[in-house]
Motif scaffolding. Sequence first.
Motif, short mmCIF file in Angstrom:
data_model
loop_
_atom_site.label_atom_id
_atom_site.label_comp_id
_atom_site.label_asym_id
_atom_site.label_seq_id
_atom_site.Cartn_x
_atom_site.Cartn_y
_atom_site.Cartn_z
N UNK A 56 9.34 7.49 -6.85
CA UNK A 56 9.56 6.17 -7.44
C UNK A 56 10.58 5.33 -6.68
N UNK A 57 11.64 5.95 -6.20
CA UNK A 57 12.65 5.18 -5.47
C UNK A 57 12.07 4.61 -4.17
N UNK A 58 11.28 5.42 -3.48
CA UNK A 58 10.62 4.92 -2.26
C UNK A 58 9.65 3.79 -2.60
N UNK A 59 8.96 3.93 -3.73
CA UNK A 59 8.03 2.87 -4.14
C UNK A 59 8.78 1.57 -4.39
N UNK A 60 9.88 1.65 -5.11
CA UNK A 60 10.67 0.45 -5.40
C UNK A 60 11.15 -0.19 -4.10
N UNK B 194 0.83 -1.21 0.00
CA UNK B 194 0.00 0.00 0.00
C UNK B 194 0.86 1.25 0.00
N UNK B 195 1.93 1.24 0.79
CA UNK B 195 2.84 2.39 0.81
C UNK B 195 3.50 2.56 -0.55
N UNK B 196 3.87 1.43 -1.18
CA UNK B 196 4.47 1.50 -2.51
C UNK B 196 3.52 2.13 -3.51
N UNK B 197 2.24 1.76 -3.44
CA UNK B 197 1.24 2.34 -4.35
C UNK B 197 1.10 3.84 -4.14
N UNK B 198 1.12 4.27 -2.88
CA UNK B 198 1.01 5.69 -2.57
C UNK B 198 2.25 6.45 -3.06
N UNK B 199 3.42 5.88 -2.84
CA UNK B 199 4.65 6.50 -3.35
C UNK B 199 4.61 6.62 -4.87
N UNK B 200 4.17 5.56 -5.54
CA UNK B 200 4.11 5.57 -7.01
C UNK B 200 3.20 6.67 -7.50
N UNK C 283 4.23 -4.02 -10.15
CA UNK C 283 4.08 -2.64 -9.69
C UNK C 283 5.42 -1.94 -9.57
N UNK C 284 6.44 -2.69 -9.14
CA UNK C 284 7.79 -2.10 -9.05
C UNK C 284 8.34 -1.76 -10.42
N UNK C 285 7.88 -2.46 -11.46
CA UNK C 285 8.32 -2.18 -12.83
C UNK C 285 8.11 -0.71 -13.17
N UNK C 286 6.96 -0.16 -12.80
CA UNK C 286 6.64 1.22 -13.17
C UNK C 286 7.47 2.22 -12.36
N UNK C 287 7.86 1.82 -11.14
CA UNK C 287 8.80 2.65 -10.40
C UNK C 287 10.16 2.65 -11.06
#
Length: 370
Positions: free
Chosen positions: A152-156, A141-147, A182-186
Amino acid sequence: MVNEQAIWLLDMAEPHINPQRTWLAILALLYAGDLDSAVARCRRLRDDPAWAGSTRRQELLTLLQARSSLLTGRSWRAADMLQSMLDRGTSTQSACLVVAWLIEALVHLGELDRAHQVLLDSKLAGPLDPDLPDRAHILAARGALHMASGRFRHAIDDYMACGWLLDACFVVNPAVIPWRSRAVFGALGIRRYDLALALAEEELIAARKWGSPRGIGIALHAVGVARRDDTSVAVLEEAVALLAQGHARTEFVQALFDLGTMQIRRQDVTEGRRRLVEAAMVAYECRNVFWEERIRFALERLQAPAGASKLTRQEEKIAYLARAGHSNRHIAQMTCLTVRTVEFHLSSVYRKLSISGRRELVSALSSVPS
């Protein structure tokens, strides 16, 4: 088949005898893509007196209904149910899952400030306790919010940590949390094309083993975008078809958007515009404001005079650094420019893209060729 085993478990005994087993079996149906069976089972539980009379069982049932809504693009419904649970107070076992899925729903709806506030109020924005229940879902969920916010770095980082945790728990079905896709887009956001392609290809292999249309569609979407070659359009078309089959409307919108913008870049403007209009209609039905804005920007750019909003190489570089969350001073240091020059270039970027500030860069740059 996973769904056959789940149904067998559900039919073995009355569901109120072992509510935890019932919960896991219905979740398995959801992740296997058998949404009709999962919804039917939830209806039975709603009418079961043993579940109606138990706070814990009602909590599990609401979580299942919210997850079903989230997976089928009805994020507003999921957000309403989960927010109500949060307001009433939930058990310790469910608290993190409620927060994680609420944040995910709010990100889909474009309510990023509210999602961030939920994260802060839950004291889950910083390092997480290793013993925290459902930590993988919080990280996702945090990754989605960062994205969605362009970090992007935080999301990854959060998606990678999520993947490590899932691997440690032997959760290998990417339909549970498609963290690689999802990490791909980061990775693409910071122009790590090698990392993006490696994650995408690995996710597709894992998704094909499980056979869920939604899981394979999500993975194919990531592969199509990460490859950036002549096969990308065909891969994205397959992803769109599978996501439609799996009733994954949020992911369907995203894949349609990328397919449409890619077709436009390859001079197939008519087909690309058709895809974007279709994506806009579904995003509107899903009340997905975040993607509605992205699609609107892309369609407006199509109507602009040729070359009117084309960024220079320097403007594009600065715009992507700003989108990634770097301050003007940091961008100046990275590009060997003065802060005043960076501000000048950013003003030009805003004018060319018809936006008012940094926050809109995430949406506006999604349709700018890299």
